[in-house]
Design a protein around this motif. Structure first.
Motif, mmCIF file in Angstrom:
data_model
loop_
_atom_site.group_PDB
_atom_site.id
_atom_site.type_symbol
_atom_site.label_atom_id
_atom_site.label_comp_id
_atom_site.label_asym_id
_atom_site.label_seq_id
_atom_site.Cartn_x
_atom_site.Cartn_y
_atom_site.Cartn_z
ATOM 1 N N ASP A 42 0.803 -1.218 0.000
ATOM 2 C CA ASP A 42 0.000 0.000 0.000
ATOM 3 C C ASP A 42 0.837 1.270 0.000
ATOM 4 O O ASP A 42 0.310 2.361 -0.201
ATOM 5 N N ALA A 43 2.144 1.146 0.187
ATOM 6 C CA ALA A 43 3.025 2.319 0.109
ATOM 7 C C ALA A 43 3.473 2.596 -1.330
ATOM 8 O O ALA A 43 4.035 3.652 -1.612
ATOM 9 N N ALA A 44 3.197 1.663 -2.230
ATOM 10 C CA ALA A 44 3.606 1.816 -3.635
ATOM 11 C C ALA A 44 2.699 2.819 -4.345
ATOM 12 O O ALA A 44 1.558 3.051 -3.943
ATOM 13 N N ASP A 45 3.214 3.396 -5.404
ATOM 14 C CA ASP A 45 2.452 4.333 -6.228
ATOM 15 C C ASP A 45 1.240 3.609 -6.826
ATOM 16 O O ASP A 45 1.401 2.510 -7.389
ATOM 17 N N PRO A 46 0.045 4.171 -6.702
ATOM 18 C CA PRO A 46 -1.154 3.519 -7.243
ATOM 19 C C PRO A 46 -1.046 3.192 -8.740
ATOM 20 O O PRO A 46 -1.501 2.133 -9.173
ATOM 21 N N ALA A 47 -0.442 4.065 -9.516
ATOM 22 C CA ALA A 47 -0.295 3.802 -10.956
ATOM 23 C C ALA A 47 0.595 2.585 -11.197
ATOM 24 O O ALA A 47 0.327 1.778 -12.100
#
Length: 132
Positions: A42-47
């Motif tokens: 969940d810390a990763a970029d949504p794109a």
């Protein structure tokens, strides 16, 4: 003597093939596990997370949520966690994380998520929040 030599060579060839296939399966499992963990982070970029979906799953998510994937992905109850197990069957994989189960398929671009936020239901098929 010739027959026993041929049998030894055939057995050695079969063992080498099994070792080679096992190595490929291990690498595929590692790659599938890494993609599932990256998708669930969940810390990763949504794109970046959306780019890990198959096109059909991306379309289904956007249609169901009536929003772009980048907006919708934060609303999905992804539990993630450490990779606890990976099973690969040809071009498909199941990755069990400590809080979730993710299903993937192998594409020309690498492993892509087909279904996520999946919970087992005994003998019934998994119930997944994200799926095509």
């Amino acid at each position: 003597m010739r027959t026993s030599t041929r049998r030894c060579r055939a057995a050695a060839g079969a063992l080498a093939a099994v070792a080679l296939l096992t190595g490929c399966a291990g690498q595929g499992a590692d790659d599938a596990g890494a993609v599932a963990a990256a998708f669930e982070d969940d810390a990763a970029d949504p794109a970046d997370r959306c780019a890990l979906l198959t096109p059909a799953t991306l379309t289904a998510l956007e249609s169901e949520e009536s929003a772009s994937c980048a907006d919708a992905i934060g609303q999905i109850p992804l539990q993630g966690g450490a990779v606890e197990g990976v099973e690969v069957w040809g071009g498909n994989a199941q990755v069990r994380l400590s809080g979730d189960t993710v299903f993937l398929t192998e594409t020309a671009a690498g492993w892509r998520v087909v279904a996520a936020a999946c919970q087992a239901r005994g003998e019934a098929p998994y119930d997944c929040e994200v799926e095509s």
